[in-house]
Enzyme design. Structure first.
Site, PDB file in Angstrom:
ATOM      1  N   CYS A  65      43.140  44.216  32.406  1.00 22.12           N
ATOM      2  CA  CYS A  65      41.790  43.624  32.333  1.00 22.12           C
ATOM      3  C   CYS A  65      41.834  42.098  32.468  1.00 22.12           C
ATOM      4  O   CYS A  65      42.378  41.406  31.606  1.00 22.12           O
ATOM      5  CB  CYS A  65      41.143  44.028  31.008  1.00 22.12           C
ATOM      6  N   CYS A  68      39.959  40.154  29.710  1.00 21.62           N
ATOM      7  CA  CYS A  68      40.740  40.218  28.465  1.00 21.62           C
ATOM      8  C   CYS A  68      41.805  39.128  28.457  1.00 21.62           C
ATOM      9  O   CYS A  68      42.015  38.449  27.443  1.00 21.62           O
ATOM     10  CB  CYS A  68      41.414  41.586  28.319  1.00 21.62           C
TER      11      CYS A  68
END
Length: 370
Positions: A65, A68
């Protein structure tokens, strides 16, 4: 007597040195580091939260991600984040694809990453935020979630009782948007909107909703018509950035195939920018000139304006404008566009941009160039 005293003194000094080294090794706050995410299972985090009487902050992520990773790099690594989170929460991470992650993802219905939870020591969810952001905005969201009466769970239950004033409805809608519960947020908006006056929308607490408004909406126009008040209440930098990005997107949208009345829209933007003291207004105007020529089919003007652009910094507007006139260009005009492309390629330093331009300008070549 003196010798014994010296030995005791040395021992005490050594103990202090060992203590200081230990603190320096194990305390991220002393080093001024970021958030201290502890290596705990969910159950261990709950136990520690009960002992220390703290809430749990849980970052749910995946290894692939991008947002993230940006949160780790740009937010959690900062000293300001460490100062805020380390004293207030038991901080843990949860890779939803590994270990107990899949089970927790199912338990908490995690469908998007990153998702952040504030969890009580009894295991119940107090607040949820989906998606990241800059450090100041993110801490502000977490601060609201850490307070019982502005947390999502409390507001959910309060709304179920049918007892919400205007301010609570506003807080609730913002919390729902932060939690990515858009449909429910829209329903709350239907309850909230009849209670709002323009002066309410100009207040700082309403800005998290107003900044989601886009060019063409009534609320966007409210910002344009009351820019002085908004700058005073919200801050000049935020308002100017909001307007700049909205105008830029609106200008670029006019060359899309589904654009409605693009010329009329560009004329409206020109009028508003002409009467504006917006920072970087000149950049918007030059982009507007290019896109206006493109939607009007003025191939000669497009070629002229594109020739003044920097292909490394203006690649998107260049390609958008040329794509629009490509079907209408004559052989002579296409030849000039190819020559323009060759000049761009010769002066570009970035190899990826150079390779892209070579491929892009091939579409304008006629058989004599092959």
């Amino acid at each position: 007597m003196i010798e014994v005293t010296n030995k005791l003194l040395k021992k005490r000094i050594m103990k202090h040195i060992v203590l200081i080294i230990s603190l320096l090794m194990f305390s991220p706050i002393i080093f001024g580091q970021g958030v201290n995410f502890e290596q705990l299972t969910f159950d261990e985090a709950l136990t520690k939260a009960k002992i220390e009487n703290k809430l749990i902050f849980m970052d749910c992520y995946t290894s692939w991600c991008g947002p993230c990773k940006r949160m780790v790099k740009d937010v959690f690594s900062q000293e300001k984040a460490g100062t805020y989170f380390n004293s207030k929460f038991i901080c843990v991470k949860c890779d939803i694809e590994k270990g107990e992650g899949p089970e927790l993802a199912k338990k908490f219905n995690i469908t998007v990453v990153p998702t952040f939870f504030i969890i009580r020591p009894n295991g119940s969810i107090q607040h949820m935020i989906v998606g990241g952001g800059n450090i100041n905005d993110f801490i502000a969201k977490i601060e609201k979630g850490s307070k019982e009466k502005t947390s999502l769970d409390y507001l959910n239950k309060l709304h179920e009782k049918g007892k919400m004033n205007k301010q609570q409805l506003l807080s609730y809608r913002i919390a729902l948007l932060d939690a990515n519960e858009r449909d429910k947020s829209e329903k709350i908006g239907e309850e909230l909107n009849p209670l709002l006056k323009d002066k309410d929308k100009m207040k700082k607490e309403f800005w998290p909703l107003m900044k989601r408004e886009v060019f063409g909406s009534d609320n966007f126009q409210l910002v344009v018509n009351n820019i002085g008040t908004f700058r005073k209440n919200i801050g000049k930098e935020q308002i100017d950035s909001y307007l700049y990005n909205n105008y830029k997107d609106a200008i670029e949208n006019t060359v899309k195939s589904n654009a409605k009345e693009p010329v009329t829209q560009l004329e409206q933007i020109r009028r508003e920018l002409t009467n504006s003291d917006l920072e970087k207004c000149d950049l918007l105007m030059t982009r507007l000139d290019l896109y206006e020529a493109a939607v009007k089919g003025d191939t000669e003007k497009v070629i002229s304006l594109v020739s003044q652009k920097d292909p490394e910094n203006d690649l998107w507007p260049i390609t958008c404008a040329l794509n629009t006139i490509n079907p209408k260009a004559t052989k002579e005009q296409r030849d000039r566009i190819v020559a323009l492309g060759e000049r761009f390629i010769a002066h570009v330093n970035d190899e990826k941009t150079k390779a892209y331009l070579k491929k892009y300008f091939q579409q304008f070549q006629n058989p004599t160039h092959k």
